[in-house]
Design a protein around this motif. Structure first.
Motif, short mmCIF file in Angstrom:
data_model
loop_
_atom_site.label_atom_id
_atom_site.label_comp_id
_atom_site.label_asym_id
_atom_site.label_seq_id
_atom_site.Cartn_x
_atom_site.Cartn_y
_atom_site.Cartn_z
N PHE A 74 0.84 -1.19 0.00
CA PHE A 74 0.00 0.00 0.00
C PHE A 74 0.87 1.24 0.00
CE2 PHE A 74 0.73 -1.21 4.42
CZ PHE A 74 1.11 -0.01 5.02
N LYS A 75 0.30 2.35 -0.46
CA LYS A 75 0.96 3.64 -0.39
C LYS A 75 0.21 4.52 0.61
CE LYS A 75 3.03 4.15 -4.99
NZ LYS A 75 3.01 4.97 -6.25
N VAL A 76 0.96 5.33 1.33
CA VAL A 76 0.38 6.29 2.26
C VAL A 76 0.39 7.67 1.59
CG1 VAL A 76 0.54 7.36 4.53
CG2 VAL A 76 1.17 4.95 4.24
N PRO A 77 -0.76 8.32 1.45
CA PRO A 77 -0.80 9.63 0.79
C PRO A 77 0.12 10.64 1.46
CG PRO A 77 -3.01 8.77 1.15
CD PRO A 77 -2.08 7.87 1.89
N SER A 78 0.67 11.52 0.65
CA SER A 78 1.61 12.51 1.18
C SER A 78 0.95 13.45 2.16
CB SER A 78 2.23 13.31 0.02
OG SER A 78 1.21 13.94 -0.75
N ASP A 79 -0.35 13.70 2.00
CA ASP A 79 -1.02 14.62 2.93
C ASP A 79 -1.36 13.94 4.27
OD1 ASP A 79 -3.07 13.01 2.08
OD2 ASP A 79 -4.36 14.64 1.37
N TRP A 80 -0.97 12.66 4.44
CA TRP A 80 -1.10 12.01 5.75
C TRP A 80 0.15 12.24 6.60
CZ3 TRP A 80 -3.75 6.52 5.56
CH2 TRP A 80 -5.02 6.64 4.95
N PHE A 88 3.24 -7.64 10.09
CA PHE A 88 4.55 -7.10 9.78
C PHE A 88 4.40 -6.00 8.73
CE2 PHE A 88 5.06 -11.50 11.04
CZ PHE A 88 6.18 -11.50 11.88
N VAL A 89 5.11 -4.90 8.91
CA VAL A 89 5.13 -3.82 7.93
C VAL A 89 6.58 -3.48 7.62
CG1 VAL A 89 4.50 -1.42 7.45
CG2 VAL A 89 2.91 -2.91 8.70
N ASN A 90 6.92 -3.58 6.34
CA ASN A 90 8.29 -3.26 5.89
C ASN A 90 9.35 -3.97 6.71
OD1 ASN A 90 7.39 -1.60 3.80
ND2 ASN A 90 7.35 0.22 5.09
N GLY A 91 9.09 -5.26 6.94
CA GLY A 91 10.09 -6.10 7.59
C GLY A 91 10.13 -6.04 9.09
N GLU A 120 5.76 2.54 -1.78
CA GLU A 120 5.12 1.26 -1.55
C GLU A 120 5.58 0.69 -0.20
OE1 GLU A 120 2.92 -0.58 -3.16
OE2 GLU A 120 2.62 0.84 -4.80
N ASN A 121 4.64 0.18 0.55
CA ASN A 121 4.93 -0.44 1.84
C ASN A 121 4.48 -1.89 1.81
OD1 ASN A 121 5.66 1.97 3.78
ND2 ASN A 121 3.99 2.68 2.50
N GLU A 122 5.35 -2.77 2.29
CA GLU A 122 5.04 -4.20 2.29
C GLU A 122 4.29 -4.57 3.57
OE1 GLU A 122 7.42 -8.39 1.58
OE2 GLU A 122 8.24 -6.95 3.02
N LEU A 123 3.18 -5.28 3.39
CA LEU A 123 2.36 -5.75 4.51
C LEU A 123 2.30 -7.27 4.47
CD1 LEU A 123 0.28 -5.41 6.81
CD2 LEU A 123 -1.48 -5.04 5.06
N LEU A 124 2.68 -7.88 5.58
CA LEU A 124 2.58 -9.34 5.75
C LEU A 124 1.76 -9.63 7.00
CD1 LEU A 124 6.17 -10.78 5.06
CD2 LEU A 124 4.10 -11.35 3.80
N VAL A 125 0.89 -10.63 6.91
CA VAL A 125 0.09 -11.05 8.06
C VAL A 125 0.18 -12.57 8.19
CG1 VAL A 125 -2.15 -11.03 9.19
CG2 VAL A 125 -1.51 -9.13 7.67
N PHE A 126 0.63 -13.02 9.35
CA PHE A 126 0.64 -14.45 9.65
C PHE A 126 -0.59 -14.77 10.47
CE2 PHE A 126 1.73 -18.04 12.45
CZ PHE A 126 2.10 -18.99 11.51
N VAL A 127 -1.34 -15.78 10.05
CA VAL A 127 -2.59 -16.14 10.73
C VAL A 127 -2.52 -17.59 11.20
CG1 VAL A 127 -5.09 -16.39 10.52
CG2 VAL A 127 -3.93 -14.49 9.37
N HIS A 128 -2.87 -17.78 12.47
CA HIS A 128 -3.00 -19.12 13.03
C HIS A 128 -4.44 -19.29 13.48
CE1 HIS A 128 -2.35 -21.95 16.70
NE2 HIS A 128 -2.68 -22.65 15.62
N ASP A 129 -5.11 -20.30 12.93
CA ASP A 129 -6.51 -20.56 13.31
C ASP A 129 -6.68 -22.05 13.60
OD1 ASP A 129 -9.20 -20.46 13.77
OD2 ASP A 129 -9.75 -20.51 11.65
N PRO A 130 -6.62 -22.44 14.87
CA PRO A 130 -6.72 -23.86 15.20
C PRO A 130 -8.14 -24.42 15.15
CG PRO A 130 -6.45 -22.58 17.20
CD PRO A 130 -6.31 -21.61 16.06
#
Length: 641
Positions: free
Chosen positions: A124-130, A149-152, A178-188
């Protein structure tokens, strides 16, 4: 049979503020994503596309700038819990998945099973006016544990499959890049020794227990907020015009001035200032009250420094009182006979995630059109847009806490004896914590009338009675509603309801009861928490086409061979409930159920939402007869308790 039209009547004119403008940036194209053919579709399956759930997802705390992250994400199965220690940074994941969706659903593009460990990726990109503002990453529901995780960098963790959470990612993002987004999900779900809130989900679906939901199943989105900003807004407005407000902020230990304005159709009714992070009250003169017959809502604006949010509320009072010597539920000082359906909230194409908002609201519109004034959200929690729709349409909600492992036993290898799977001390503490999350997130929706803690003893410890302490806890968190501590079984006197489950015939506030239920307790509200459940099989094009589910259809409480027989039996059972309203102390009931689900064929509507079973004129007449019988019992002196 009666064909459903597939066209949903538009909602009543929205009373909450207009949705904020979304700051849109390109995301993954979705070229590798494709819908998997589910065992059954709905009229909305092919309308989902790759831009699902575009609506602003948090109707009671709206900000002007946001970015929807729903759409096509990267996905890959993970090998186990230790995989979270080796995130696939900078890598393209092997598959594409639709967010929000359940990994087990056709809509996800995965339609997996035993998806216990998963990686999700997006950018995702964050707008400059943010710039110079907080950048907040929101997930409305991830089942069950999410590590973000965001950007490592690890940015956050959340446990609980039904509740929203926010991660402040300001320090991790790069503005305009560009920002890298990773999500690890555990659902037992119900794997191994895990005892967690799962409701009707199971890894081994059979009849009344269904396909599970794993992953990011409600909206994901970004928003910009000032450094000191509102994190939670508690609103409760009663029939006397008193508005009770608590404005929680990110600066929890700092008291700042907040300004609250109540307005209606552009006209300011009241402006009041008060302290942040502490409750305060003010009055609005002669408000129009909210009820199922007149679901009036008022817009609310709250300002904290540079933060300005839009919300809404409804003026109503829910309590219990005595009418002609019988304890009753009261809405705005009058006995309200609450009658609705058991609403599972499952979909053949999306499992837990409705294909569209239009589809979700269709179910509610069907109930309202037949004359139901309530829906029992059964051991599941919906998107906040569901409760907004109930607020706007005028449906009371009985909201269940999702249950722990239901009706499952374990075998003791020493003597081969079996015992129910119940939470240990730590698991009970976690259940209690998530019950708090439920109350705190949803307590400002006017339509919610009752909280349910335990359903039919599922996950309910009986060596001692935790529902007694939990009932008091719920009433402390939310004193504006009733509490049904145990619906169905194992009643030890806690809460506001004496609640009976009985199939198919009702036993509501009566001098007779079945072995699994408790005798009616005249000090509490007599209520039929579940009844009905009569079934009617349909042709294969309207069934969940999974052989294991089809094999369990005859486990339904009763099978009626024709639609006419089904409506006749329903009429008889509703007539029996009406007689109990006239004779005894019945104050409401829950008919099983809104729709068929997988191997169950006892819905007012089939699982694909394409066929109605109901003879509409008959059902409208029978439901109105219940209200008339209750009204005839109300012509007496009333006192509150």
């Amino acid at each position: 049979m009666y064909l459903l039209q597939g066209v949903v009547l538009s909602l009543l004119a929205a009373t909450s503020a207009a949705s904020p403008v979304q700051d849109v940036f390109p995301r993954q194209s979705g070229a590798g994503y494709s819908l998997k053919q589910p065992p059954l579709t709905t009229p909305w399956t092919d309308k989902v596309g790759t831009d699902p759930w575009p609506e602003y997802p948090r109707p009671q705390l709206q900000r002007p700038h946001w970015q929807n992250l729903n759409g096509v994400w990267g996905y890959q199965n993970a090998s186990g819990l230790n995989a979270v220690q080796s995130p696939p940074f900078g890598q393209q994941l092997g598959q594409e998945v639709l967010v929000p969706s359940c990994l087990e659903s056709g809509l996800s593009g995965i339609q997996g099973s035993y998806t216990l460990y998963s990686w999700f990726s997006n950018s995702f990109k964050v707008p400059s006016d943010w710039k110079n503002q907080k950048v907040l990453l929101n997930f409305d529901a991830v089942d069950y544990e999410a590590t973000v995780f965001v950007n490592g960098k690890k940015a956050g963790f959340h446990r609980g499959g039904y509740f929203r959470f926010t991660v402040d990612v300001t320090q991790y993002v790069k503005i305009g890049q560009e920002n890298e987004l990773l999500v690890f999900v555990h659902d037992p779900t119900d794997d191994g020794d895990f005892v967690i809130p799962i409701g009707k989900q199971t890894l081994h679906p059979s009849h009344i227990f269904y396909t599970p939901c794993s992953g990011i199943w409600q909206s994901a989105w970004l928003e910009a907020a000032p450094q000191n900003h509102i994190t939670q807004l508690d609103l409760a407005a009663n029939m006397d015009g008193q508005v009770n407000v608590t404005v929680h902020t990110s600066a929890m230990n700092v008291t700042s001035n907040v300004l609250v304005t109540v307005h209606d159709n552009g006209k300011v009714l009241k402006t009041h200032s008060g302290p942040s992070n502490r409750p305060f009250q003010f009055n609005v003169e002669s408000p129009e009250l909210w009820s199922p017959d007149s679901p009036k809502l008022y817009n609310v604006t709250v300002k904290l420094g540079n933060d300005k949010v839009q919300s809404y509320t409804g003026f109503r009072t829910i309590e219990k009182g005595k009418v002609n010597g019988v304890v009753r539920p009261m809405l705005n000082g009058e006995f309200v006979f609450m009658f609705g359906t058991l609403d599972q909230g499952f979909w053949p194409d999306g499992i837990y995630t409705p294909p569209t908002k239009e589809a979700m609201i269709y179910d509610l519109k069907v109930l309202k059109s037949l004359g139901f004034n309530m829906v029992r959200k059964h051991i599941k929690v919906e998107t906040e847009l569901f409760y907004q729709a109930c607020d706007e349409i005028g449906l009371l909600v009985i909201q269940d806490m999702p249950s722990l492992r239901p009706s499952q036993s374990k075998t003791n290898p020493a003597d081969c004896s079996s015992s129910p799977i119940l939470p240990n001390a730590d698991q009970q503490i976690e259940f209690d914590r998530q019950l708090d999350l439920l109350i705190n997130q949803f307590k400002s929706f006017p339509s919610i009338a009752t909280w349910v803690i335990y359903n039919e003893g599922w996950g309910q410890i009986t060596d001692y009675h935790p529902e007694i302490e939990l009932t008091e806890r719920v009433k402390q968190l939310d004193p504006t509603r009733l509490v049904d501590s145990v619906t169905g079984w194992y009643d030890h006197g806690a809460g506001d309801f004496s609640d009976n489950h009985h199939y198919a015939n009702p036993q509501c506030g009566t001098p007779f009861y079945s072995i699994n239920s408790s005798p009616y307790d005249e000090t509490r509200i007599g209520f039929q928490g579940e009844f009905g459940g009569v079934g009617n099989n349909v042709s294969i094009e309207h069934l969940w086409n999974v052989q294991e589910a089809i094999n369990t259809i005859n486990q339904t409480y009763e099978i009626d061979e024709t639609i006419d027989a089904w409506n006749y039996r329903s009429h008889m059972l509703l007539g029996e409930l009406e007689d109990q309203v006239k004779r005894f102390a019945c104050s409401g009931g829950v008919w099983t159920q809104t729709t068929d689900v997988e191997g169950e064929v006892n819905g007012l509507i089939t699982y694909d939402r394409r066929l109605k079973r109901v003879d509409e004129d008959q059902w409208k007449s029978d439901i109105q007869a219940l209200y008339d019988a209750a009204a005839a019992r109300s012509n007496a002196t009333t006192s509150t308790l």
